[in-house]
Design a protein around this motif. Structure first.
Motif, PDB file in Angstrom:
ATOM      1  N   ASN A 192      69.011  28.693  42.533  1.00  0.00           N
ATOM      2  CA  ASN A 192      67.807  28.692  43.358  1.00  0.00           C
ATOM      3  C   ASN A 192      67.468  30.096  43.854  1.00  0.00           C
ATOM      4  O   ASN A 192      66.926  30.265  44.933  1.00  0.00           O
ATOM      5  CB  ASN A 192      67.980  27.723  44.539  1.00  0.00           C
ATOM      6  N   GLY A 194      65.126  32.393  43.758  1.00  0.00           N
ATOM      7  CA  GLY A 194      63.743  32.800  43.503  1.00  0.00           C
ATOM      8  C   GLY A 194      62.925  31.756  42.779  1.00  0.00           C
ATOM      9  O   GLY A 194      63.406  30.668  42.470  1.00  0.00           O
ATOM     10  N   TYR A 195      61.662  32.101  42.536  1.00  0.00           N
ATOM     11  CA  TYR A 195      60.711  31.138  41.982  1.00  0.00           C
ATOM     12  C   TYR A 195      61.126  30.693  40.583  1.00  0.00           C
ATOM     13  O   TYR A 195      61.716  31.458  39.828  1.00  0.00           O
ATOM     14  CB  TYR A 195      59.307  31.746  41.912  1.00  0.00           C
ATOM     15  N   ASP A 196      60.720  29.483  40.252  1.00  0.00           N
ATOM     16  CA  ASP A 196      61.068  28.895  38.967  1.00  0.00           C
ATOM     17  C   ASP A 196      60.084  29.382  37.894  1.00  0.00           C
ATOM     18  O   ASP A 196      59.237  28.632  37.410  1.00  0.00           O
ATOM     19  CB  ASP A 196      61.031  27.371  39.086  1.00  0.00           C
ATOM     20  N   VAL A 446      41.645  22.282  42.306  1.00  0.00           N
ATOM     21  CA  VAL A 446      42.493  23.234  43.050  1.00  0.00           C
ATOM     22  C   VAL A 446      43.639  23.709  42.160  1.00  0.00           C
ATOM     23  O   VAL A 446      43.962  24.899  42.120  1.00  0.00           O
ATOM     24  CB  VAL A 446      43.020  22.593  44.353  1.00  0.00           C
ATOM     25  N   MET A 450      44.413  27.534  40.964  1.00  0.00           N
ATOM     26  CA  MET A 450      45.758  28.133  41.088  1.00  0.00           C
ATOM     27  C   MET A 450      46.229  28.647  39.723  1.00  0.00           C
ATOM     28  O   MET A 450      46.810  29.728  39.612  1.00  0.00           O
ATOM     29  CB  MET A 450      46.751  27.102  41.639  1.00  0.00           C
ATOM     30  N   ALA A 453      44.572  31.854  38.934  1.00  0.00           N
ATOM     31  CA  ALA A 453      45.138  32.955  39.733  1.00  0.00           C
ATOM     32  C   ALA A 453      46.471  33.410  39.153  1.00  0.00           C
ATOM     33  O   ALA A 453      46.757  34.611  39.072  1.00  0.00           O
ATOM     34  CB  ALA A 453      45.306  32.506  41.192  1.00  0.00           C
ATOM     35  N   VAL A 454      47.279  32.451  38.713  1.00  0.00           N
ATOM     36  CA  VAL A 454      48.577  32.802  38.119  1.00  0.00           C
ATOM     37  C   VAL A 454      48.376  33.543  36.798  1.00  0.00           C
ATOM     38  O   VAL A 454      49.046  34.544  36.511  1.00  0.00           O
ATOM     39  CB  VAL A 454      49.435  31.530  37.927  1.00  0.00           C
TER      40      VAL A 454
ATOM     41  N   THR B 176      47.226  24.650  49.708  1.00  0.00           N
ATOM     42  CA  THR B 176      47.354  26.064  49.374  1.00  0.00           C
ATOM     43  C   THR B 176      47.235  26.932  50.631  1.00  0.00           C
ATOM     44  O   THR B 176      46.880  26.451  51.710  1.00  0.00           O
ATOM     45  CB  THR B 176      46.234  26.490  48.414  1.00  0.00           C
ATOM     46  N   LEU B 201      56.073  25.332  42.840  1.00  0.00           N
ATOM     47  CA  LEU B 201      56.081  25.097  44.294  1.00  0.00           C
ATOM     48  C   LEU B 201      57.448  24.599  44.758  1.00  0.00           C
ATOM     49  O   LEU B 201      57.937  24.999  45.814  1.00  0.00           O
ATOM     50  CB  LEU B 201      55.005  24.085  44.684  1.00  0.00           C
ATOM     51  N   GLY B 203      61.074  24.623  45.253  1.00  0.00           N
ATOM     52  CA  GLY B 203      62.003  25.752  45.278  1.00  0.00           C
ATOM     53  C   GLY B 203      61.377  27.047  45.761  1.00  0.00           C
ATOM     54  O   GLY B 203      62.066  28.061  45.823  1.00  0.00           O
ATOM     55  N   SER B 204      60.097  27.039  46.094  1.00  0.00           N
ATOM     56  CA  SER B 204      59.484  28.295  46.564  1.00  0.00           C
ATOM     57  C   SER B 204      59.584  28.433  48.085  1.00  0.00           C
ATOM     58  O   SER B 204      59.063  29.374  48.667  1.00  0.00           O
ATOM     59  CB  SER B 204      58.031  28.396  46.098  1.00  0.00           C
ATOM     60  N   THR B 207      56.660  29.354  50.503  1.00  0.00           N
ATOM     61  CA  THR B 207      55.994  30.656  50.430  1.00  0.00           C
ATOM     62  C   THR B 207      54.787  30.663  49.501  1.00  0.00           C
ATOM     63  O   THR B 207      54.066  31.659  49.435  1.00  0.00           O
ATOM     64  CB  THR B 207      56.973  31.754  49.944  1.00  0.00           C
ATOM     65  N   LEU B 208      54.587  29.577  48.756  1.00  0.00           N
ATOM     66  CA  LEU B 208      53.460  29.540  47.799  1.00  0.00           C
ATOM     67  C   LEU B 208      52.489  28.399  48.086  1.00  0.00           C
ATOM     68  O   LEU B 208      51.414  28.344  47.487  1.00  0.00           O
ATOM     69  CB  LEU B 208      53.979  29.399  46.358  1.00  0.00           C
ATOM     70  N   LYS B 455      53.220  35.503  44.021  1.00  0.00           N
ATOM     71  CA  LYS B 455      53.048  35.361  45.471  1.00  0.00           C
ATOM     72  C   LYS B 455      51.687  35.923  45.898  1.00  0.00           C
ATOM     73  O   LYS B 455      50.935  35.281  46.641  1.00  0.00           O
ATOM     74  CB  LYS B 455      54.187  36.101  46.188  1.00  0.00           C
ATOM     75  N   LEU B 458      48.821  33.543  44.796  1.00  0.00           N
ATOM     76  CA  LEU B 458      48.660  32.232  45.442  1.00  0.00           C
ATOM     77  C   LEU B 458      48.598  32.334  46.965  1.00  0.00           C
ATOM     78  O   LEU B 458      48.158  31.401  47.626  1.00  0.00           O
ATOM     79  CB  LEU B 458      49.799  31.290  45.019  1.00  0.00           C
ATOM     80  N   VAL B 469      62.315  34.433  50.921  1.00  0.00           N
ATOM     81  CA  VAL B 469      62.422  34.676  49.474  1.00  0.00           C
ATOM     82  C   VAL B 469      62.116  36.137  49.139  1.00  0.00           C
ATOM     83  O   VAL B 469      62.951  36.852  48.585  1.00  0.00           O
ATOM     84  CB  VAL B 469      61.533  33.736  48.630  1.00  0.00           C
ATOM     85  N   LEU B 470      60.893  36.564  49.443  1.00  0.00           N
ATOM     86  CA  LEU B 470      60.511  37.956  49.189  1.00  0.00           C
ATOM     87  C   LEU B 470      60.312  38.668  50.522  1.00  0.00           C
ATOM     88  O   LEU B 470      59.834  38.073  51.490  1.00  0.00           O
ATOM     89  CB  LEU B 470      59.200  38.003  48.388  1.00  0.00           C
TER      90      LEU B 470
END
Lengths: 477, 477
Positions: A192, A194-196, A446, A450, A453-454, B176, B201, B203-204, B207-208, B455, B458, B469-470
């Motif tokens: 875990n 950081g982000y997946d 939505v 997202m 944006a990613v 969001t 999302l 595990g974030s 923060t997201l 990050k 989003l 996290v960050l």
């Protein structure tokens, strides 16, 4: 603004890479790089076939700098046009086929590390050699490659027990749009930190990064496997039978495939197979159990069969008495896509539904289609996952071209009904270029924003597989 | 630039929300909202406790507009400080505790839809009532809530068979940073329609986006469950025993927990339990089988035990002969964290390693620690997942404060060794605020820059759980 738009890959651009890439990376694009199995899309582009992650990175750095689009190409078996760029400036077709090394096998960890170009059947073989099994299984396993399987989060016939490709991947090595290498080939089952991003790249169809290698999760093969083909009165009852089987045997129920009568009609019509049950039942399920030691598959399947008969869930059936018979039953199921191709579909639909919505959806969609024309529907698929292939064909003896004018309407009708029941119109084959409009029509707005944006964040110049999954944005900063 | 920085949540800001939120959403922050279980972080902030997704969205819209930071707060059981903001402008503490409805149970689909504030034990209860089981199981299940469990991708004792929280979630509803609602509560088992933002999302750590509800995957409970506590000569042999058990019984091996001798010493020292094996073995494993119909747990465990004895993998053991005995064996394992708290750790480490690296890591780390001081190490955890809790304690009778000067060095030493073997220093508890520096030190730099880009994409104003996290970026556009 000219400098902001994507630029075509030209022979001169490729020549400019000769100082960074070995001669082996330069190959002529072949027909298979420009076409896809269903013939709906035809691509353009110039081929590069790097032999290492560093070469992939060098190509992406150059493409990023020059704003040249890149279409990653793996086994080329995808069914939604994700692997061919039909519009816009000619891309670099980035073939991963030469990156075909199994880098490591760790039997004691049940992990295998494969490069993106390794063919699925070769992973199966290597896993078996180590006394393990890689449980991703699908019809194109002789040509599909790991990179594409992960890029599309491939499904197949063992998802019920083992999950999609995503669930079978522990770590990835990937190259970003900017040509940087993410060394994420972890063999960890829990992490875990950081982000997946692994699961984000998996299923992104080459639009967020290029997977160059993966650490894959193997499993111990079950002690004994048993297969039965059971006739059931309806899909609703098939779901009851699934609950019965899972109630007794849990997730040792590793396959639960639905086949409609039309599947057997098509097998007979194309000479590809014949139903072992006569008369051909309206609905059958292929059940596979992968049992631990101490349980006899024959006895377990008989138990399901007998209790199913008693409760009116099963009306007929055949239990494979040998491995050869089991293989023969599976071949019936696996030849259905081939029969479909020979018959020629008006429109194919790779849909998923909440399990409890399936029984009502099938007759509803069939009735709605009947009002549109005298179609034949072949509905089959991975019932346990709620994933059906609901494919629509012309009547016997009629050319599918006759239905060209209503093809769009057929698709829309089916997809609208799926959406209304909370389903997905891109269940296991992905979005590619075929379903970009569907995603815009049915996707949550939505989530879509997202996603954009990613995409913008990870591929700021929009060079990665433009037009796949998301509509190409044209000019980028 | 002033307008660009984050602004503190003030009583006036909260007052400005009174036209959009019911009085029930305004509550005083309590001690539990400002502290966390290990007492390492102390937070500030003003509490809001929305009762619906729309209220969460209204709060986030207001915070986004006013650039006020938001710390989502669920059960508050996290161990890495993700739930308390200790630095920067006072945040809105967004408690999800009032969103505690189970919205729907679909037994025939094995799906349960729960809001973020539902307590895990209540999910267990509701699933059981429907004849199903929700297989996420951990020590804090009486107070941990679904939102936090997903935000941290919680692990626990059933990951070996059923995966982390991420693997048990089919769909999410989330809000969001801009206060828009993503309606992603799908009950589908297969859906490749677009990027996997669900798993992003999850595990974030808030923060997201803020998860407000989730569609959870239930399973059919196994027909029979058996538990044994087996003594093994070493962790290396424990892994061989795992392979033996999985070879025979596949993924019906649903728990495989390692406990070192020190765990039992601590249980005795704190009066929380006693080893049923005497003398207390150096290493024991708690094995749980969840078997399909037709297999007797007692017989299956005896088989593992006997073959283990024959092959020198097992030296002693006790098989639970009743459910009460099984519960008693599990209680030993589950009380170890409590014993640890009573003893008081110098430093705790939630690590994972590739399975084959574990046997060499443990003595290596113990030897390195011994050179630093007379520590006692309690090493225990989810061996089947490669996830160990490698916790370092003072010798008996010595206050842990004496080791304050070397605490940082202890942590670094353990983490460096884990990293060198390809492991993770944030295996199941997440990063939170505790391990931001570790992530920067050990994380792949390309992955980190991808994470920062995501990050920024989003959460462009950086209002969501800043510093978790960050590292907080300070000023944002």
């Amino acid at each position: 603004m000219g400098a902001m738009t994507l630029q075509p890959a030209t022979p001169a651009f490729l020549d400019s890479l000769r100082d960074r890439l070995p001669p082996s990376a330069f190959r002529e694009a072949e027909e298979r790089h420009l076409s896809e199995p269903r013939g709906r899309f035809r691509g353009t582009g110039l081929l590069l076939a790097p032999g290492s992650t560093e070469e992939v990175a060098a190509i992406l750095r150059a493409c990023f700098d020059a704003r040249v689009p890149v279409v990653p190409h793996s086994g080329g078996t995808g069914l939604v046009g994700g692997q061919v760029m039909a519009e816009g400036p000619a891309p670099v077709i980035l073939s991963l086929a030469r990156m075909d090394r199994v880098r490591a096998v760790h039997p004691s960890e049940s992990v295998l590390v494969a490069e993106a170009g390794v063919i699925l059947a070769d992973v199966h073989r290597e896993a078996e050699r180590a006394g393990r099994m890689f449980p991703l299984s699908l019809a194109s396993e002789g040509s599909a490659r790991i990179g594409g399987l992960l890029a599309t989060n491939a499904g197949g016939t063992a998802v019920l027990r083992h999950g999609n490709a995503r669930a079978l991947c522990l770590g990835v090595e990937a190259v970003t749009a900017q040509g940087e290498v993410w060394h994420g080939l972890t063999r960890l089952r829990k992490d875990n930190a950081g982000y997946d991003l692994r699961d984000l790249l998996i299923g992104s169809e080459g639009t967020l990064g290029v997977i160059t290698a993966a650490a894959l999760r193997l499993v111990q093969p079950p002690s004994r496997v048993g297969v039965a083909l059971l006739a059931v009165p309806s899909p609703a009852v098939a779901l009851e039978l699934l609950a019965l089987a899972q109630g007794r045997y849990g997730d040792t129920v590793q396959g639960f495939e639905l086949m409609g009568r039309m599947g057997f009609v098509f097998l007979a019509e194309t000479g590809l197979g014949a139903s072992p049950l006569s008369p051909v039942p309206d609905w059958t399920v292929l059940v596979e159990l992968g049992l631990p030691e101490g349980l006899e598959p024959q006895a377990a399947l008989e138990r399901i069969f007998e209790e199913g008969m008693e409760r009116g869930l099963v009306t007929d059936g055949v239990l494979a008495a040998s491995e050869a018979q089991a293989t023969a039953l599976w071949e019936l199921r696996e030849r259905i896509p081939e029969a479909n191709r020979k018959i020629g579909a008006v429109s194919s639909h790779d849909i998923s539904l909440p399990l409890s919505e399936i029984p009502a959806f099938i007759p509803e969609a069939e009735a709605a289609l009947a009002r549109l024309g005298p179609f034949r529907v072949n509905c089959f698929g991975h019932l346990g996952d709620g994933n059906l292939h609901f494919n629509v064909f012309p009547p016997s003896g009629v050319a599918r071209a006759e239905f060209d004018p209503v093809r769009g309407r057929v698709k829309e009708l089916v997809h609208d009904l799926v959406h209304a029941r909370g389903g997905s119109v891109a269940a296991e084959h992905g979005v590619g270029r075929l379903k970009v409009g569907d995603l815009e029509r049915y996707g949550d707005p939505v989530k879509l924003s997202m996603m954009r944006a990613v995409k913008q964040a990870l591929d700021p110049r929009g060079i990665l597989n433009p037009g796949a999954v998301l509509r190409a944005q044209g000019n980028r900063p």
